[in-house]
Design a protein around this motif. Structure first.
Motif, mmCIF file in Angstrom:
data_model
loop_
_atom_site.group_PDB
_atom_site.id
_atom_site.type_symbol
_atom_site.label_atom_id
_atom_site.label_comp_id
_atom_site.label_asym_id
_atom_site.label_seq_id
_atom_site.Cartn_x
_atom_site.Cartn_y
_atom_site.Cartn_z
ATOM 1 N N GLU A 75 0.824 -1.210 0.000
ATOM 2 C CA GLU A 75 0.000 0.000 0.000
ATOM 3 C C GLU A 75 0.855 1.256 0.000
ATOM 4 O OE1 GLU A 75 -3.135 0.039 -0.602
ATOM 5 O OE2 GLU A 75 -3.251 -2.150 -0.584
ATOM 6 N N LEU A 78 2.134 1.746 -3.630
ATOM 7 C CA LEU A 78 1.078 2.205 -4.523
ATOM 8 C C LEU A 78 0.753 3.675 -4.285
ATOM 9 C CD1 LEU A 78 -1.249 -0.919 -4.361
ATOM 10 C CD2 LEU A 78 -0.019 -0.110 -6.381
ATOM 11 N N THR A 79 0.762 4.102 -3.041
ATOM 12 C CA THR A 79 0.492 5.500 -2.716
ATOM 13 C C THR A 79 1.568 6.408 -3.291
ATOM 14 O OG1 THR A 79 -0.696 4.926 -0.690
ATOM 15 C CG2 THR A 79 0.197 7.158 -0.822
ATOM 16 N N CYS A 81 3.469 5.785 -5.870
ATOM 17 C CA CYS A 81 3.326 5.786 -7.329
ATOM 18 C C CYS A 81 2.186 6.699 -7.762
ATOM 19 C CB CYS A 81 3.107 4.366 -7.841
ATOM 20 S SG CYS A 81 4.560 3.304 -7.739
ATOM 21 N N ASP A 82 1.102 6.680 -7.027
ATOM 22 C CA ASP A 82 -0.021 7.581 -7.327
ATOM 23 C C ASP A 82 0.445 9.031 -7.282
ATOM 24 O OD1 ASP A 82 -1.841 5.517 -7.636
ATOM 25 O OD2 ASP A 82 -2.651 5.680 -5.611
ATOM 26 N N ARG A 83 1.259 9.349 -6.293
ATOM 27 C CA ARG A 83 1.723 10.723 -6.122
ATOM 28 C C ARG A 83 2.650 11.143 -7.271
ATOM 29 N NH1 ARG A 83 3.394 13.662 -0.515
ATOM 30 N NH2 ARG A 83 4.123 15.627 -1.426
ATOM 31 N N ASN A 85 2.557 9.919 -10.338
ATOM 32 C CA ASN A 85 1.944 9.700 -11.649
ATOM 33 C C ASN A 85 1.221 10.938 -12.160
ATOM 34 O OD1 ASN A 85 1.111 8.341 -13.952
ATOM 35 N ND2 ASN A 85 -0.718 7.501 -12.960
ATOM 36 N N ARG A 113 -2.201 -4.382 -9.689
ATOM 37 C CA ARG A 113 -2.754 -3.167 -9.087
ATOM 38 C C ARG A 113 -2.088 -1.919 -9.642
ATOM 39 N NH1 ARG A 113 -3.467 -3.716 -2.715
ATOM 40 N NH2 ARG A 113 -4.581 -1.766 -3.168
ATOM 41 N N ARG A 117 -4.044 1.083 -11.599
ATOM 42 C CA ARG A 117 -4.080 2.422 -11.025
ATOM 43 C C ARG A 117 -3.383 3.466 -11.887
ATOM 44 N NH1 ARG A 117 -4.072 1.586 -4.587
ATOM 45 N NH2 ARG A 117 -3.418 3.775 -4.545
ATOM 46 N N THR A 118 -2.361 3.074 -12.662
ATOM 47 C CA THR A 118 -1.592 4.064 -13.418
ATOM 48 C C THR A 118 -1.848 4.015 -14.912
ATOM 49 O OG1 THR A 118 0.322 2.642 -13.828
ATOM 50 C CG2 THR A 118 0.258 3.833 -11.714
#
Length: 256
Positions: A75, A78-79, A81-83, A85, A113, A117-118
């Motif tokens: 988690e 993933l967080t 990577c979200d930031r 992206n 995942r 998400r990306t």
């Protein structure tokens, strides 16, 4: 024992890819810790053993790193990577190391995942010596850059594993290319074995000859001279279709 939900990292950051088929593209790099090889020319010996903390860039290209304890959770990764992206910025995500396939169980959880998400292509950079770890990951990978370790240059010998690895990629129809570090010590025998290996699987697999880079490694592996490079490329092209010579460009433009 390898964990499914955590993995040791070296760093996560945004930068320009300096090697192989993706040279010049902007990638989000996830650099895993740990490597079971000890190549003579290695410029990333700091990745051999997991550090107590990893470095996480918060803003793409800003180098605003924070230190986070290892191992990290799925988690958390993933967080981050979200930031990173930002729309339209990255061409792909590079899963690198160290040797990322040492974290195969974690990757089997991460990749689906991450792709969801990306929506970014996933690119695996690997030594290609752990073919048994590859099959569960192939459905999620868009491309693979596989190092072929020439014994005369690296001190490592993994011809059988390289062959099996490339055969799996070829059967799965995943885009794959081979990166081959060459030095002044590259032997004719290794060159011929390289040519035979690729030609037997698919002569259209791209080969990237990478002259060893003495910049910043603290090591003393001599690069090939210009005549050697021309000779080896010509010899390989007698049976292989795509043989390019590209140095580590990120070293020259001062990328991480």
């Amino acid at each position: 024992m390898e964990s499914t939900n955590t993995a040791p990292l070296i760093e996560l950051f945004s930068a320009i890819q300096g090697e192989g088929a993706n040279v010049g593209t902007r990638q989000l790099f996830i650099r895993f810790a740990g490597c079971d090889l000890r190549c003579r020319y290695c410029d990333s010996a700091h990745t051999w053993h997991p550090p107590r903390q990893c470095q996480i860039e918060l803003t793409p290209g800003e180098r605003d790193f924070i230190s986070v304890p290892n191992p990290v959770t799925l988690e958390q990764l993933l967080t981050w990577c979200d930031r990173q992206n930002h729309p339209g910025l990255h061409d792909s995500i590079s899963l690198t190391g160290g040797e990322p396939l040492l974290q195969a169980k974690f990757l089997s959880q991460l990749l689906p995942r991450l792709k969801q998400r990306t929506s970014l292509p996933l690119y695996l950079e690997t030594g290609g010596h752990h073919p048994d770890a590859l099959p569960p990951l192939l459905p999620y990978l868009d491309s693979i850059g596989m190092d072929i370790k020439l014994p005369s240059v690296s001190g490592e010998c993994h011809w059988s594993a390289h062959r099996t690895f490339l055969e799996l990629c070829h059967q799965a129809k995943v885009d794959v290319f081979c990166k081959v570090i060459i030095s002044h010590a590259t032997s004719d025998r290794d060159r011929e074995q390289l040519r035979s290996l690729i030609a037997a699987i698919d002569p259209h697999i791209p080969i990237f000859l990478q002259p060893v880079t003495p910049i910043g490694t603290g090591r003393h592996t001599l690069p090939p001279d210009p005549g050697q490079v021309l000779l080896w490329q010509a010899a390989l092209k007698e049976h292989l279709r795509i043989v390019r010579v590209i140095p580590q460009t990120h070293k020259f433009i001062q990328q991480r």
